[in-house]
Scaffold this motif. Structure first.
Motif, PDB file in Angstrom:
ATOM      1  N   GLU A   1       0.832  -1.203   0.000  1.00 28.97           N
ATOM      2  CA  GLU A   1       0.000   0.000   0.000  1.00 28.97           C
ATOM      3  C   GLU A   1       0.868   1.256   0.000  1.00 28.97           C
ATOM      4  N   ALA A   2       1.947   1.253   0.785  1.00 30.39           N
ATOM      5  CA  ALA A   2       2.845   2.408   0.819  1.00 30.39           C
ATOM      6  C   ALA A   2       3.488   2.632  -0.546  1.00 30.39           C
ATOM      7  N   PHE A   3       3.883   1.537  -1.192  1.00 32.90           N
ATOM      8  CA  PHE A   3       4.454   1.642  -2.541  1.00 32.90           C
ATOM      9  C   PHE A   3       3.451   2.281  -3.500  1.00 32.90           C
ATOM     10  N   SER A   4       2.211   1.835  -3.462  1.00 30.26           N
ATOM     11  CA  SER A   4       1.187   2.392  -4.348  1.00 30.26           C
ATOM     12  C   SER A   4       0.941   3.865  -4.053  1.00 30.26           C
ATOM     13  N   LEU A   5       0.984   4.236  -2.781  1.00 32.08           N
ATOM     14  CA  LEU A   5       0.756   5.624  -2.412  1.00 32.08           C
ATOM     15  C   LEU A   5       1.830   6.532  -3.010  1.00 32.08           C
ATOM     16  N   ILE A   6       3.046   6.015  -3.115  1.00 34.16           N
ATOM     17  CA  ILE A   6       4.133   6.786  -3.724  1.00 34.16           C
ATOM     18  C   ILE A   6       4.056   6.720  -5.246  1.00 34.16           C
ATOM     19  N   ALA A   7       4.003   5.498  -5.775  1.00 36.69           N
ATOM     20  CA  ALA A   7       4.188   5.283  -7.211  1.00 36.69           C
ATOM     21  C   ALA A   7       2.908   5.395  -8.022  1.00 36.69           C
ATOM     22  N   GLY A   8       1.759   5.264  -7.371  1.00 37.90           N
ATOM     23  CA  GLY A   8       0.503   5.322  -8.102  1.00 37.90           C
ATOM     24  C   GLY A   8       0.167   4.046  -8.843  1.00 37.90           C
ATOM     25  N   ALA A   9       0.867   2.961  -8.536  1.00 36.01           N
ATOM     26  CA  ALA A   9       0.641   1.692  -9.227  1.00 36.01           C
ATOM     27  C   ALA A   9      -0.477   0.918  -8.539  1.00 36.01           C
ATOM     28  N   ASP A  10      -1.518   0.603  -9.291  1.00 38.93           N
ATOM     29  CA  ASP A  10      -2.609  -0.226  -8.781  1.00 38.93           C
ATOM     30  C   ASP A  10      -2.177  -1.681  -8.902  1.00 38.93           C
ATOM     31  N   LEU A  11      -1.940  -2.334  -7.780  1.00 36.76           N
ATOM     32  CA  LEU A  11      -1.362  -3.677  -7.809  1.00 36.76           C
ATOM     33  C   LEU A  11      -2.256  -4.669  -8.538  1.00 36.76           C
ATOM     34  N   ALA A  12      -3.554  -4.564  -8.351  1.00 35.56           N
ATOM     35  CA  ALA A  12      -4.464  -5.494  -9.016  1.00 35.56           C
ATOM     36  C   ALA A  12      -4.545  -5.201 -10.509  1.00 35.56           C
ATOM     37  N   LEU A  13      -4.682  -3.938 -10.861  1.00 38.01           N
ATOM     38  CA  LEU A  13      -4.838  -3.557 -12.264  1.00 38.01           C
ATOM     39  C   LEU A  13      -3.598  -3.895 -13.082  1.00 38.01           C
ATOM     40  N   LEU A  14      -2.423  -3.756 -12.479  1.00 36.23           N
ATOM     41  CA  LEU A  14      -1.162  -3.991 -13.190  1.00 36.23           C
ATOM     42  C   LEU A  14      -0.631  -5.407 -12.992  1.00 36.23           C
ATOM     43  N   ASP A  15      -1.428  -6.259 -12.374  1.00 30.52           N
ATOM     44  CA  ASP A  15      -1.033  -7.652 -12.137  1.00 30.52           C
ATOM     45  C   ASP A  15       0.274  -7.724 -11.348  1.00 30.52           C
ATOM     46  N   LEU A  16       0.329  -6.947 -10.280  1.00 29.83           N
ATOM     47  CA  LEU A  16       1.503  -6.938  -9.412  1.00 29.83           C
ATOM     48  C   LEU A  16       1.227  -7.651  -8.090  1.00 29.83           C
ATOM     49  N   GLU A  17       0.157  -8.408  -8.051  1.00 29.86           N
ATOM     50  CA  GLU A  17      -0.180  -9.188  -6.865  1.00 29.86           C
ATOM     51  C   GLU A  17       0.447 -10.580  -6.955  1.00 29.86           C
ATOM     52  N   ARG A  18       0.560 -11.226  -5.805  1.00 34.14           N
ATOM     53  CA  ARG A  18       0.990 -12.621  -5.786  1.00 34.14           C
ATOM     54  C   ARG A  18      -0.058 -13.478  -6.483  1.00 34.14           C
ATOM     55  N   SER A  19       0.391 -14.480  -7.189  1.00 28.38           N
ATOM     56  CA  SER A  19      -0.542 -15.364  -7.886  1.00 28.38           C
ATOM     57  C   SER A  19      -1.283 -16.268  -6.912  1.00 28.38           C
ATOM     58  N   GLU A  20      -0.674 -16.535  -5.755  1.00 25.52           N
ATOM     59  CA  GLU A  20      -1.322 -17.335  -4.718  1.00 25.52           C
ATOM     60  C   GLU A  20      -1.249 -16.585  -3.394  1.00 25.52           C
ATOM     61  N   ILE A  21      -2.336 -16.633  -2.650  1.00 22.78           N
ATOM     62  CA  ILE A  21      -2.367 -15.972  -1.348  1.00 22.78           C
ATOM     63  C   ILE A  21      -1.526 -16.775  -0.366  1.00 22.78           C
ATOM     64  N   PRO A  22      -0.587 -16.153   0.325  1.00 25.08           N
ATOM     65  CA  PRO A  22       0.268 -16.887   1.264  1.00 25.08           C
ATOM     66  C   PRO A  22      -0.532 -17.477   2.422  1.00 25.08           C
ATOM     67  N   ASP A  23       0.012 -18.512   2.997  1.00 24.85           N
ATOM     68  CA  ASP A  23      -0.590 -19.126   4.178  1.00 24.85           C
ATOM     69  C   ASP A  23      -0.171 -18.305   5.393  1.00 24.85           C
ATOM     70  N   PHE A  24      -0.948 -17.271   5.663  1.00 25.53           N
ATOM     71  CA  PHE A  24      -0.603 -16.345   6.739  1.00 25.53           C
ATOM     72  C   PHE A  24      -1.871 -15.956   7.471  1.00 25.53           C
ATOM     73  N   ASP A  25      -1.845 -16.073   8.783  1.00 19.86           N
ATOM     74  CA  ASP A  25      -3.004 -15.730   9.605  1.00 19.86           C
ATOM     75  C   ASP A  25      -2.577 -14.701  10.633  1.00 19.86           C
ATOM     76  N   ALA A  26      -3.081 -13.474  10.466  1.00 17.14           N
ATOM     77  CA  ALA A  26      -2.723 -12.399  11.399  1.00 17.14           C
ATOM     78  C   ALA A  26      -3.591 -12.397  12.645  1.00 17.14           C
ATOM     79  N   GLY A  27      -4.601 -13.269  12.690  1.00 17.07           N
ATOM     80  CA  GLY A  27      -5.478 -13.340  13.856  1.00 17.07           C
ATOM     81  C   GLY A  27      -6.751 -12.547  13.641  1.00 17.07           C
ATOM     82  N   PRO A  28      -7.684 -12.636  14.604  1.00 17.56           N
ATOM     83  CA  PRO A  28      -7.601 -13.459  15.810  1.00 17.56           C
ATOM     84  C   PRO A  28      -7.972 -14.909  15.541  1.00 17.56           C
ATOM     85  N   THR A  29      -7.746 -15.776  16.528  1.00 21.24           N
ATOM     86  CA  THR A  29      -8.118 -17.175  16.427  1.00 21.24           C
ATOM     87  C   THR A  29      -9.127 -17.497  17.520  1.00 21.24           C
ATOM     88  N   ASP A  30      -9.571 -18.743  17.528  1.00 25.19           N
ATOM     89  CA  ASP A  30     -10.523 -19.181  18.554  1.00 25.19           C
ATOM     90  C   ASP A  30      -9.835 -19.625  19.838  1.00 25.19           C
TER      91      ASP A  30
END
Length: 421
Positions: A295-324
């Protein structure tokens, strides 16, 4: 619920209008600070909310009574809808009932204040005047907030609020004074710079910093280094009012502390200097920081990550919480949930091909040098967090104007944007 009860009470359609109005009011309160809503998205949300309010208006007293029966500890959305209807109809008895709700559950006051901000000023002015004259601090604070949301100067109530004994009133008065750029109240606001209450301390320094008070910057730097509700606001003011070279050096010094990398990433994006981009790309390899770095990169550069296909092809296995798991200390929701996952390699390649057009040592906002025209363009086209950054930056460039209200109803925002071409 029995069919007999339904037939004698509000129809199922009215129940739906009440439920949706309350839900959408709560959703809107989150959307105005969200990274994935732009002005058009917010306008669509406003139209949906207004449609359900219309349904409740058509239902008449049955709709209002239904909302009043639903009031309680978690009823900010219902308070919003009931307040809108009561103010429009001038129903003092219903507003008295809502006042009882606010005394019992002060946290639902955010729905009440949002409703006063939603309505046209002519609809709420008589009620706001009563709030400003109320002896109870709760209502005095809500009156000041209503004025702040409309960017209406409350007159003598503002210095009176700054002199009030209750910290909540003082904090709201300081914030409103800052939003309105009341330089004539600088001395009164500065008197609270070291107040024991954190909110008073923050809003006092936030307000005077944007009026050119350099002594307010150091207290804001302490807020910028602390996670919490004031961090982003502190950073956005600091990078706007500190000397650019000082901000770069300050962020570099903070970056040496691993625990401070998140505020440094936020600050780097708000500062808008392309010098930070290679470092931001490196942070994208760290999953807890990757999305905020994108997000910080986009705020500087104006690059839309989704529009320019700059996203990861697979969502990482990452859980920031919360859990049960009750033993899990991660109790807060994932703050980056609505941000895309950047692909560091693709972004590095894009930056290699496009980054030379951005001049290092200069502030940028969405890929263009930061100036008044670009701030207004971002207010028209950017997403909400980008628009919030543009509003603060514009306030630095136009210090005599009130802070642009990015949380106001979109019709009101559009009028303000159209007024400046």
């Amino acid at each position: 619920m029995s069919m007999r009860h339904i037939s004698e009470g509000p129809s199922l359609v009215v129940y739906q209008h009440a439920e949706e109005a309350g839900f959408l009011a709560e959703l809107r309160a989150q959307a105005v600070r969200a990274p994935h809503y732009d002005l058009d998205d917010l306008r669509t949300l406003d139209e949906r909310l207004e449609a359900h309010l219309d349904g409740l208006r058509i239902a008449g007293r049955a709709g209002l009574d239904l909302l009043l029966r639903q009031l309680g500890a978690q009823a900010s959305g219902e308070v919003f809808a009931a307040t809108v209807l009561a103010c429009e109809s001038g129903d003092a008895a219903v507003l008295a009932r809502i006042a009882e709700q606010l005394r019992a559950f002060p946290e639902t006051g955010r729905g009440f204040a949002a409703a006063l901000g939603w309505l046209d000023w002519t609809s709420v002015e008589p009620w706001v005047e009563r709030l400003l004259a109320a002896p109870e601090p709760l209502f005095r604070r809500l009156g000041l907030e209503a004025c702040g949301r409309h960017r209406i100067d409350p007159g003598p109530a503002l210095p009176a609020g700054l002199a009030h004994a209750e910290p909540g009133v003082v904090a709201r008065a300081a914030r409103s004074a800052g939003e309105l750029r009341r330089r004539d109240l600088m001395a009164e606001i500065r008197a609270h710079r070291r107040h024991a209450d954190e909110a008073v301390r923050f809003w006092a320094n936030w307000a005077t910093a944007q009026m050119g008070d350099e002594e307010a910057l150091e207290p804001l730097r302490r807020f910028a280094g602390q996670a919490g509700e004031f961090q982003w606001r502190a950073l956005s003011v600091l990078v706007g009012w500190q000397d650019h070279a000082f901000s770069v050096a300050w962020l570099r010094a903070l970056a040496h502390n691993p625990a401070q990398r998140r505020p440094v990433i936020l600050g780097a994006g708000l500062l808008g200097d392309p010098l930070a981009v290679p470092w931001l790309i490196r942070q994208m390899h760290e999953l807890p920081l990757a999305r905020i770095a994108g997000e910080a990169f986009s705020l500087i550069a104006g690059a839309d990550l989704a529009l320019l296909d700059l996203e990861r092809s697979e969502i990482p296995d990452f859980d920031a919480g919360p859990t049960d798991d009750p033993r899990d200390p991660r109790v807060a929701m994932d703050p980056d949930e609505d941000l895309p996952w950047p692909d560091p390699a693709r972004i590095a390649a894009w930056w290699q091909a496009n980054g030379a057009s951005l001049e290092t040592g200069r502030r940028h906002l969405l890929g263009r040098p930061l100036d008044e025209a670009q701030c207004r363009q971002v207010l028209c086209r950017g997403r909400q967090r980008q628009r919030n950054a543009a509003a603060v930056a514009l306030a630095r460039l136009r210090p005599g104007e009130p802070l642009f209200p990015t949380d106001a109803p979109t019709k009101r925002q559009q009028v303000l944007l159209d007024a400046h071409g």
